[in-house]
Design a protein around this motif. Sequence first.
Motif, PDB file in Angstrom:
ATOM      1  N   GLN A  45      14.792  68.267  33.101  1.00  0.00           N
ATOM      2  CA  GLN A  45      16.124  67.984  33.621  1.00  0.00           C
ATOM      3  C   GLN A  45      16.536  66.541  33.310  1.00  0.00           C
ATOM      4  N   THR A  46      17.847  66.323  33.180  1.00  0.00           N
ATOM      5  CA  THR A  46      18.391  65.009  32.848  1.00  0.00           C
ATOM      6  C   THR A  46      19.095  64.431  34.064  1.00  0.00           C
ATOM      7  N   LEU A  47      18.871  63.152  34.267  1.00  0.00           N
ATOM      8  CA  LEU A  47      19.482  62.459  35.402  1.00  0.00           C
ATOM      9  C   LEU A  47      20.004  61.110  34.928  1.00  0.00           C
ATOM     10  N   ALA A  48      21.290  60.829  35.213  1.00  0.00           N
ATOM     11  CA  ALA A  48      21.880  59.524  34.904  1.00  0.00           C
ATOM     12  C   ALA A  48      21.669  58.615  36.105  1.00  0.00           C
ATOM     13  N   ILE A  49      20.865  57.568  35.913  1.00  0.00           N
ATOM     14  CA  ILE A  49      20.548  56.685  37.032  1.00  0.00           C
ATOM     15  C   ILE A  49      21.411  55.431  37.023  1.00  0.00           C
ATOM     16  N   ALA A  50      22.210  55.221  35.988  1.00  0.00           N
ATOM     17  CA  ALA A  50      23.068  54.037  35.969  1.00  0.00           C
ATOM     18  C   ALA A  50      24.267  54.301  35.078  1.00  0.00           C
ATOM     19  N   GLY A  51      25.432  53.970  35.579  1.00  0.00           N
ATOM     20  CA  GLY A  51      26.652  53.990  34.787  1.00  0.00           C
ATOM     21  C   GLY A  51      27.457  52.767  35.161  1.00  0.00           C
ATOM     22  N   LEU A  52      27.094  51.627  34.593  1.00  0.00           N
ATOM     23  CA  LEU A  52      27.669  50.344  34.979  1.00  0.00           C
ATOM     24  C   LEU A  52      28.857  50.019  34.084  1.00  0.00           C
ATOM     25  N   LEU A  53      30.007  49.777  34.675  1.00  0.00           N
ATOM     26  CA  LEU A  53      31.223  49.412  33.949  1.00  0.00           C
ATOM     27  C   LEU A  53      31.690  48.054  34.440  1.00  0.00           C
ATOM     28  N   GLN A  54      31.826  47.116  33.515  1.00  0.00           N
ATOM     29  CA  GLN A  54      32.277  45.765  33.835  1.00  0.00           C
ATOM     30  C   GLN A  54      33.532  45.463  33.017  1.00  0.00           C
ATOM     31  N   ASP A  55      34.595  45.059  33.707  1.00  0.00           N
ATOM     32  CA  ASP A  55      35.887  44.773  33.053  1.00  0.00           C
ATOM     33  C   ASP A  55      36.403  43.451  33.592  1.00  0.00           C
ATOM     34  N   THR A  56      36.496  42.451  32.715  1.00  0.00           N
ATOM     35  CA  THR A  56      36.959  41.119  33.126  1.00  0.00           C
ATOM     36  C   THR A  56      38.175  40.723  32.301  1.00  0.00           C
ATOM     37  N   HIS A  57      39.131  40.062  32.949  1.00  0.00           N
ATOM     38  CA  HIS A  57      40.349  39.566  32.303  1.00  0.00           C
ATOM     39  C   HIS A  57      40.485  38.073  32.625  1.00  0.00           C
ATOM     40  N   ARG A  58      40.979  37.315  31.647  1.00  0.00           N
ATOM     41  CA  ARG A  58      41.180  35.884  31.848  1.00  0.00           C
ATOM     42  C   ARG A  58      42.422  35.458  31.085  1.00  0.00           C
ATOM     43  N   ASN A  59      43.360  34.846  31.798  1.00  0.00           N
ATOM     44  CA  ASN A  59      44.621  34.394  31.192  1.00  0.00           C
ATOM     45  C   ASN A  59      44.861  32.946  31.622  1.00  0.00           C
ATOM     46  N   VAL A  60      44.923  32.050  30.643  1.00  0.00           N
ATOM     47  CA  VAL A  60      45.085  30.618  30.898  1.00  0.00           C
ATOM     48  C   VAL A  60      46.327  30.131  30.153  1.00  0.00           C
ATOM     49  N   VAL A  61      47.247  29.416  30.860  1.00  0.00           N
ATOM     50  CA  VAL A  61      48.468  28.856  30.264  1.00  0.00           C
ATOM     51  C   VAL A  61      48.504  27.366  30.559  1.00  0.00           C
ATOM     52  N   ASN A  62      48.614  26.543  29.519  1.00  0.00           N
ATOM     53  CA  ASN A  62      48.787  25.092  29.639  1.00  0.00           C
ATOM     54  C   ASN A  62      50.191  24.727  29.118  1.00  0.00           C
ATOM     55  N   LYS A  63      50.971  23.946  29.915  1.00  0.00           N
ATOM     56  CA  LYS A  63      52.343  23.634  29.506  1.00  0.00           C
ATOM     57  C   LYS A  63      52.795  22.332  30.160  1.00  0.00           C
ATOM     58  N   PHE A  64      53.850  21.751  29.527  1.00  0.00           N
ATOM     59  CA  PHE A  64      54.508  20.592  30.121  1.00  0.00           C
ATOM     60  C   PHE A  64      55.420  21.047  31.262  1.00  0.00           C
ATOM     61  N   PRO A  65      55.485  20.255  32.307  1.00  0.00           N
ATOM     62  CA  PRO A  65      56.426  20.616  33.375  1.00  0.00           C
ATOM     63  C   PRO A  65      57.857  20.641  32.848  1.00  0.00           C
ATOM     64  N   VAL A  66      58.648  21.553  33.334  1.00  0.00           N
ATOM     65  CA  VAL A  66      60.072  21.717  33.016  1.00  0.00           C
ATOM     66  C   VAL A  66      60.251  22.142  31.565  1.00  0.00           C
ATOM     67  N   LEU A  67      59.728  21.360  30.609  1.00  0.00           N
ATOM     68  CA  LEU A  67      59.925  21.697  29.196  1.00  0.00           C
ATOM     69  C   LEU A  67      59.259  23.022  28.843  1.00  0.00           C
ATOM     70  N   GLY A  68      58.095  23.291  29.418  1.00  0.00           N
ATOM     71  CA  GLY A  68      57.418  24.545  29.114  1.00  0.00           C
ATOM     72  C   GLY A  68      58.100  25.754  29.696  1.00  0.00           C
ATOM     73  N   GLU A  69      59.046  25.571  30.646  1.00  0.00           N
ATOM     74  CA  GLU A  69      59.761  26.674  31.253  1.00  0.00           C
ATOM     75  C   GLU A  69      61.004  27.089  30.483  1.00  0.00           C
ATOM     76  N   ILE A  70      61.423  26.308  29.502  1.00  0.00           N
ATOM     77  CA  ILE A  70      62.648  26.611  28.741  1.00  0.00           C
ATOM     78  C   ILE A  70      62.410  27.851  27.895  1.00  0.00           C
ATOM     79  N   PRO A  71      63.259  28.843  27.946  1.00  0.00           N
ATOM     80  CA  PRO A  71      63.093  30.033  27.114  1.00  0.00           C
ATOM     81  C   PRO A  71      63.108  29.683  25.629  1.00  0.00           C
ATOM     82  N   ILE A  72      62.325  30.336  24.879  1.00  0.00           N
ATOM     83  CA  ILE A  72      62.205  30.213  23.423  1.00  0.00           C
ATOM     84  C   ILE A  72      61.702  28.820  23.047  1.00  0.00           C
ATOM     85  N   LEU A  73      62.504  27.765  23.318  1.00  0.00           N
ATOM     86  CA  LEU A  73      62.072  26.416  22.957  1.00  0.00           C
ATOM     87  C   LEU A  73      60.857  25.962  23.773  1.00  0.00           C
ATOM     88  N   GLY A  74      60.641  26.598  24.925  1.00  0.00           N
ATOM     89  CA  GLY A  74      59.486  26.220  25.740  1.00  0.00           C
ATOM     90  C   GLY A  74      58.163  26.539  25.085  1.00  0.00           C
TER      91      GLY A  74
END
Length: 488
Positions: free
Chosen positions: A379-408
Amino acid sequence: MKTLSDFSIKAARWGWLLWGMVALLLLGGVLEARAADLLERVKDQEIKQMLRLRVGHSKVLRTPFAITRISMADPEIADLILISEKEVYVNALAPGVTNLSIWGKNRFTTATVTVEADVSLLKEKLHLVLPKEKIGVEAAGDSVVLSGEVSGPLAQETAISLAIPFAGGKKDKVVNLLHVGGVQQVMLEVRVAEISRTLLDRVGLNAVAIAPNSFGVSQINGLATISSLVRQLGQATAFQQGLSTNITGIAGFTAAGTLWTLFFDLLKQQGLGRLLAEPNLVTTSGQEATFLAGGEFPIPVPQSGVGGGSTITIEYKKFGVGLNFTPTVLDDGKISMRVAPEVSELDFTAGVAFTALGFTVPGLRVRRMSTNVEVKDGQTLAIAGLLQDTHRNVVNKFPVLGEIPILGTLFRSSSYQKNETELVVLVIPHLVRPMAPGVAKVPTDKYMEPNDFEKYLLGYTQGRPRQPQAPPPAAGPLPQGFGRQPVE
């Protein structure tokens, strides 16, 4: 004057005295002979007297003489009660050996009393609890002997547990001569499968503006930096800039007398990894088996030396795909197992740097599990089914200038990273027997080394199969009389 009759009377008196002395001598000899005969009989009785009882049983002893005194050497093994002047009641209390002594008028006898455990109730319990097992039970002094054959270790442990109360509650008093029948070798087939996916999106932008009398640098994400200022004779101040290795594009243009240089970091990365291991281990019931497919890396360990100094010793740490398991064969083809698989890999980002020694000891990324399972053969037995999912999102910007659409976009840098890991471990146990000689095949059985012609002229790395040589022809019938000695 004395007469003849006086002399006759005196002679008769002396005769009677003489005959009395002779009678006393004869009586002393008879008494001595009877005493010697009595001692012989006592000696014979001491050798022949033997009394065997079981715990809880009793027996009445009758003697041919009146008892004047009686003694039991160990009253905790057997107790006695004097019923009449010629009868003794002996009651067995606990397993062991003791001595019974009986005295009478000019008589003495002794007996060795052996008390054994009563195994009749144990035989009945074993038959009720384990009706299919062939178990023999015997008492040996204060011990219980189990013999025969059982179908598995579980039946063996059950029989021992039932016998312990009949051996005074001591497990070491149960002599286990049981033979475990059936197949006791277990092969564990393990499949370890891992899929790892990575996704990386990165966008970064730095700008450098140089005018005749001024300059400017945006240092988001560190693509461009000012390393030093240089003042040259008769000219305006200049600067030297440092560039990052992450730059993937450079663009420049001139506007209103100012030179603009743009540094880009644009990256989209995808990765896929696959790990598959199928270790097979064989061991007997109750014994541990281990497996490792990987390696070992050294770890320096400082230790104090003689005189207050320190020395460095090296220890090795294992990594890779490892497996430890301990099977126990049960009844009806069931197998109980303790399984502990492990998957590990080196991780230099979590390492420790030894500056004095000039190297870095890596860390380990480990996926480890340990469990107890019970399955049937195949007989077959699955003793482990480990799923790991990590997300990382980093944004670096100048204040005010980085908020301008397109030109930001010119004033910010973003990075997105995603990691997915899935690990599955499947366990398949089998009850196995050794194969007959010549049945097992290995990959090198069909390999044949090439000869010089095949190796140098044809360029073969493996020789062609040779034609089997024909057996020599069978000899014909021998002429009549061949091999006989000639008659002279």
